[in-house]
Each structure stands twice: as structure tokens, then as C-alpha cells.
Design a protein around this motif. Sequence first.
Motif, PDB file in Angstrom:
ATOM      1  N   LEU A 172       0.837  -1.200   0.000  1.00 39.25           N
ATOM      2  CA  LEU A 172       0.000   0.000   0.000  1.00 39.25           C
ATOM      3  C   LEU A 172       0.872   1.251   0.000  1.00 39.25           C
ATOM      4  O   LEU A 172       0.529   2.262  -0.610  1.00 39.25           O
ATOM      5  CB  LEU A 172      -0.934   0.010   1.216  1.00 39.25           C
ATOM      6  CG  LEU A 172      -2.095  -0.975   1.195  1.00 39.25           C
ATOM      7  CD1 LEU A 172      -3.040  -0.703   2.355  1.00 39.25           C
ATOM      8  CD2 LEU A 172      -2.863  -0.904  -0.106  1.00 39.25           C
ATOM      9  N   VAL A 207       2.446   1.429  -3.640  1.00 41.65           N
ATOM     10  CA  VAL A 207       1.506   1.863  -4.674  1.00 41.65           C
ATOM     11  C   VAL A 207       1.197   3.350  -4.510  1.00 41.65           C
ATOM     12  O   VAL A 207       1.029   4.077  -5.487  1.00 41.65           O
ATOM     13  CB  VAL A 207       0.234   0.987  -4.692  1.00 41.65           C
ATOM     14  CG1 VAL A 207      -0.766   1.413  -3.653  1.00 41.65           C
ATOM     15  CG2 VAL A 207      -0.407   1.008  -6.065  1.00 41.65           C
ATOM     16  N   SER A 208       1.165   3.829  -3.263  1.00 41.73           N
ATOM     17  CA  SER A 208       0.890   5.249  -3.040  1.00 41.73           C
ATOM     18  C   SER A 208       1.990   6.109  -3.640  1.00 41.73           C
ATOM     19  O   SER A 208       1.718   7.146  -4.251  1.00 41.73           O
ATOM     20  CB  SER A 208       0.791   5.546  -1.546  1.00 41.73           C
ATOM     21  OG  SER A 208      -0.118   4.678  -0.943  1.00 41.73           O
ATOM     22  N   ALA A 259       2.165  10.122  -4.310  1.00 39.71           N
ATOM     23  CA  ALA A 259       2.013  10.605  -2.937  1.00 39.71           C
ATOM     24  C   ALA A 259       3.356  11.041  -2.360  1.00 39.71           C
ATOM     25  O   ALA A 259       4.387  10.470  -2.683  1.00 39.71           O
ATOM     26  CB  ALA A 259       1.411   9.512  -2.059  1.00 39.71           C
ATOM     27  N   GLU A 310       1.946  12.314   2.991  1.00 37.06           N
ATOM     28  CA  GLU A 310       0.641  11.817   2.547  1.00 37.06           C
ATOM     29  C   GLU A 310       0.532  10.306   2.738  1.00 37.06           C
ATOM     30  O   GLU A 310      -0.539   9.784   3.054  1.00 37.06           O
ATOM     31  CB  GLU A 310       0.405  12.183   1.077  1.00 37.06           C
ATOM     32  CG  GLU A 310       0.070  13.652   0.889  1.00 37.06           C
ATOM     33  CD  GLU A 310       0.015  14.060  -0.565  1.00 37.06           C
ATOM     34  OE1 GLU A 310      -0.871  14.850  -0.914  1.00 37.06           O
ATOM     35  OE2 GLU A 310       0.860  13.597  -1.360  1.00 37.06           O
ATOM     36  N   ARG A 334      -2.487   9.653   4.947  1.00 32.76           N
ATOM     37  CA  ARG A 334      -3.625   9.232   4.150  1.00 32.76           C
ATOM     38  C   ARG A 334      -3.692   7.737   3.947  1.00 32.76           C
ATOM     39  O   ARG A 334      -4.723   7.210   3.537  1.00 32.76           O
ATOM     40  CB  ARG A 334      -3.554   9.880   2.766  1.00 32.76           C
ATOM     41  CG  ARG A 334      -3.814  11.350   2.784  1.00 32.76           C
ATOM     42  CD  ARG A 334      -3.908  11.816   1.359  1.00 32.76           C
ATOM     43  NE  ARG A 334      -4.415  13.163   1.303  1.00 32.76           N
ATOM     44  CZ  ARG A 334      -5.210  13.590   0.346  1.00 32.76           C
ATOM     45  NH1 ARG A 334      -5.569  12.784  -0.625  1.00 32.76           N
ATOM     46  NH2 ARG A 334      -5.649  14.820   0.351  1.00 32.76           N
ATOM     47  N   VAL A 335      -2.564   7.063   4.159  1.00 35.60           N
ATOM     48  CA  VAL A 335      -2.554   5.622   3.895  1.00 35.60           C
ATOM     49  C   VAL A 335      -2.309   4.827   5.177  1.00 35.60           C
ATOM     50  O   VAL A 335      -3.179   4.071   5.614  1.00 35.60           O
ATOM     51  CB  VAL A 335      -1.515   5.271   2.814  1.00 35.60           C
ATOM     52  CG1 VAL A 335      -1.491   3.769   2.578  1.00 35.60           C
ATOM     53  CG2 VAL A 335      -1.851   6.010   1.526  1.00 35.60           C
ATOM     54  N   ARG A 385      -4.921   5.642   7.967  1.00 38.84           N
ATOM     55  CA  ARG A 385      -6.265   5.168   7.607  1.00 38.84           C
ATOM     56  C   ARG A 385      -6.352   3.644   7.637  1.00 38.84           C
ATOM     57  O   ARG A 385      -7.317   3.066   8.122  1.00 38.84           O
ATOM     58  CB  ARG A 385      -6.659   5.679   6.215  1.00 38.84           C
ATOM     59  CG  ARG A 385      -6.874   7.157   6.130  1.00 38.84           C
ATOM     60  CD  ARG A 385      -8.000   7.620   7.039  1.00 38.84           C
ATOM     61  NE  ARG A 385      -9.251   6.945   6.800  1.00 38.84           N
ATOM     62  CZ  ARG A 385     -10.163   7.331   5.928  1.00 38.84           C
ATOM     63  NH1 ARG A 385      -9.982   8.415   5.216  1.00 38.84           N
ATOM     64  NH2 ARG A 385     -11.286   6.653   5.776  1.00 38.84           N
ATOM     65  N   ALA A 386      -5.311   2.995   7.105  1.00 39.81           N
ATOM     66  CA  ALA A 386      -5.347   1.533   7.032  1.00 39.81           C
ATOM     67  C   ALA A 386      -5.258   0.909   8.425  1.00 39.81           C
ATOM     68  O   ALA A 386      -5.836  -0.139   8.672  1.00 39.81           O
ATOM     69  CB  ALA A 386      -4.209   1.025   6.149  1.00 39.81           C
TER      70      ALA A 386
END
Lengths: 289, 271
Positions: free
Chosen positions: B167, B170-171, B176, B180, B184-185, B188-189
Motif C-alpha cells: 500500500l 503503490v501510493s 504521494a 501523505e 492518508r494511507v 487510515r489503514a
Amino acid sequence: MKLELRALEKTYATRQGVTPALLPTSFTVESGEFVSLIGPSGCGKSTTLYLVAGLEPATGGEILLGGRPVTKPGRDRGMVFQNYTLFPWLTVRQNVRFSLGLARNRRPDPYSREAVHDSERADSLLELLGLADFGDAYPRELSGGMKQRVAIVRALVNRPQLLLMDEPFGALDAQTREELQEMMLLLQEHERTTILFVTHDIDEALFLSSRILVFSPRPGRIVQDLAVPFGVGRELDLKLSPEFLRLKRELFGLLHHHHAPARDRDALLRRLVHAHDRRSSAPPAISHP
Amino acid sequence: MKSAASVRPSWFSIRQPVPTWAYRTVALLTFLTLLAVWQWVSTRPSTNAIFVPTPARVVQIGRDLLHDAEFWSDVKMSFLRVTYGFLLSAALALPLGLLMGSFHLGEALIQPVTEFIRYIPVPALIPILMIVFGIGELSKVMLIFIGTFFQLVLMVADETRRVPFELVQVSYTLGARRDEVVNRVLLRAAMPGIFDAMRLCHGWAWSYVIVAELVAANEGLGYRILKFSRFLQTPKIWFYLLVLGVIGLALDFAFRVVGRRLFTWADTTKR
């Protein structure tokens, strides 16, 4: 955009010393080409992809994209992984638009023509891949094939100059895989994205690519650079054509002639049979050669 | 050989679900069994009623206490202490744990010292806390904070580390920036797991508030239990213990409901 690898090399430091993952490798991918890297597992084809993505540092050589050296990951190189890497807390539509909300990509004015265009592009790509009805679904509600479609759309929304795909259909069943292969061809014709595609499936490589680079077993190097002559407008039954099968045979030979000789196997099997014999009088169901 | 249709998981199959009514019946039966044992023990002629009052006696006492302002003020005081201590610990553990789970240097900065402090038994800190923060509210809140913070920060870090690295990768390929990726990842995850860790820590906070109140307080559930014991008012002690159980159960339930609401996207098969 043109991609150039010059003597790109990767080694890992392990407890046994330095292990080469990729011997110095050079090749060029022209703009708009669909190039597949094919080879046995551990040959360094995935490593090459991660190096080009900038997700891992190279130990030697250099990567040039449009003449500029690649040093770190960036939005100009989209990537689709084998495992589904959707953000599980975002809906399909939010996943696809994730990149549009990032500081580097954000449009200063959300109502500008460019911003509206980005948003429309995301929607139409979803529609094109048959995901229009699933915009509000969460990833856990999707099948494997659908998740991978969303991942592809998400990578394309940014209009990357290069799309890197690491065995993207490897975890899918045969039928879904063929569906997605056809879809890939459609997207490629439409988007003209330059694609670097890693697979170990000979059929897949032949069906999709304009060029195939064959890797030797670990430590990998390129043993064949094969131009695929099928052009555009390919259909699934191409896989049955004599020319396709001829190329498939050629690739098959290249990939399998490196295998260790099977002469030891007979001796090992015989030992297994003897182990059975000693335990029971009934002969096991293995025929002696 | 049996046909496939007749293969049905029995109620005793490993990890196979049982009907809801069966689950609830068994859960209720456990409570009733405990109650029956209590009733039996308390009515034995050899049992001293002062130590083990009958359930009926506890209910009777409890009914009076429910109309007592003192009881409600005890509940309120303990609840407020837990809430302040827990909120303070969550507010600090979240960013620090995220930092630890995201960056190796952050881990080096915080983890070893946290592991060290975590093994100091919290009640052993009470004398020091009283010397430093006085015998007022602050020392109790600090006890709860110390008791939960060092656990929670490690759990938050663990949840952050558990987020698949793909994750993150890929961001980056989507453009990103590092901040971020963290906000954001990773955050949140990891949030459902972090929320669950908070639920557990909140439960421990209730243990620490009682410890604090047993040692030094003028009100609160723990203080009152100690006072009842001085006057051998065991039925009241039992009632307060039951209340503590009910409060814990209710707050745990509330956490679960809120968590399920907030994280509808998470895999519901893993509870």
C-alpha cells in the motif's frame, strides 16, 4: 516515452555474502511499446520492474525515462501489483481518484476545465472496464478480477508515461485472466501507454506484447529479444494460430532448456519405492522404468 | 460414503459458527450458573452471611444505593478520571505510535524506552506520583495515563507496521509524498486495529482508576469499596463490584458498536 536501461544491476547483501539478483542488463523500450519480461521465478524480472519504478535502489547502472534519470518513485510511472493493492477504506470511485487528491497532482482550481476533465476521465475509464455500477462498492465486495481492473484504472487516471505491471493477472483464474488480457489490449490501443509487463505465462506475453525479453534463471540476464509480429486488433483465437504456436514453442524451448537435468530424479524415485517396500509387502503404484 | 449434502459442520467444529440463539443461550446459562453457585454458597449454614451475602440481599441493598446521590457521584468521579486519563493517553499515543510504526528512527527514539517503562508495575509509581502531583485529581489521572499510554503507543505502532508495504509502494507510484503516505494511507489503514487497541486500553484504565482510588481518594468507586470494607458492609461491596462489571461491559459494547459504524469497509469476518 522512451525508457532506457543501461547496465542496470542489483545485488543483495545476505548472510552468505553478496547475491546477484540482476546481472548488468541493458535494453530500451520505445514510446508506445508493450514489452513483456518473461523468465523463471527469481530471474530478476520483478526486480527490474521495482528498480524502474524507483521503489528499490539499483546497485549499478542507470535508468533513463525520456532522457532523465530515475532516482525515486513518481507519478510518471504507474504500477499495478500482483496482489490487490486497493485502499480498503475507499470505495472504487475514491480509489480511482486517489491520485487526483494528492498535493503533487491536485489542480489549483477544482472547477477548472482540467479538474473536470480528470474527473470525467476517471469515470469513463471505470465505465469502459464495466465497473460503472460498482463505483460505491468497497474493495472487499469485489471479485479478484474486478479488484485488478480498479487497480489498472487507478494507475491510468494519472496518465503515466510508463505503466509497470508485475504479474497483474497471476492470481486470477484462467477465464478471468483472458478477459483482462483482452481488456489490456483495448486499453493499450486506446491509451497508447508504454507498458513494461512482467509475467511467467508464455501465452500471456505473446498475446499482449509487441516485444518479449526472455530472462535466464537466477542471476538473470536477457537471453532473447523477440519481436512479436501480430500487430493491433488481436482476438483471443490468435492463441490457436500456427504462428502463435510456433513462437510459443520457441519461447518454451528457451525457458526450459536451462532446467537441471532430471537424471537424479530416477534415483530419488527408486529410493522412495524402496522405502515403501521395506514397510509393506504390497508394491506401491509406481512403475519402474 | 456420505453424500456431500449431508456434510454439515457440527456445533463442536473448530471455528465454525453456531446459531445465534445457541450462542446466547449458552452465554446466559453461564451467568445463571454463577448466580446459582453464589446462591448455594450464601445459603449454606456454614457460610457467614457477613462475608457472602445472598444475591437477594445485594439486590435489595443495591436498590437503595441507586437512590443515593453518593453512589452516582462515585460513578461520575471514577468515570471522569478514566476519561481524562484515557483521552490524554490516546491523544499522545496516536501520533507517537504512528511515528514509531512508520519510521525506524522513530522506533529507535521511542520503543526501547517505552518497553523499559512498560515493565515498571504501575502501582509502584503511586508514591512518586503523589509526591510529584499531590493527592488531588492530577495524580489519579496521571496514574491512568502512565498505565495505558506505554501499552497503547506500542499497540498503535504494531498496527501501523501491520499495514501491507504494497500500500505504501503503490501510493508512491501514484505520486504521494511521504507525509501523505503516513497520514492518508498508513493511518487510515491501521485505524480499525488502533481503535480496537483503544478499546482494550480503556478497559485497563478502569483497573488503574480503582487502584488509584484504593490508595488515596475521597470519593469514587474504589474509595467507596475500601470504606465499605472498613465497616464490613460486604453487600455494598458486592453491589459496587457488579456495577464495575456492568460499566465495563457497557463501555466495551459502545466501543464495538462505534467501531463497526466507523469501519464498515473493514473485513467483518475477523471480529
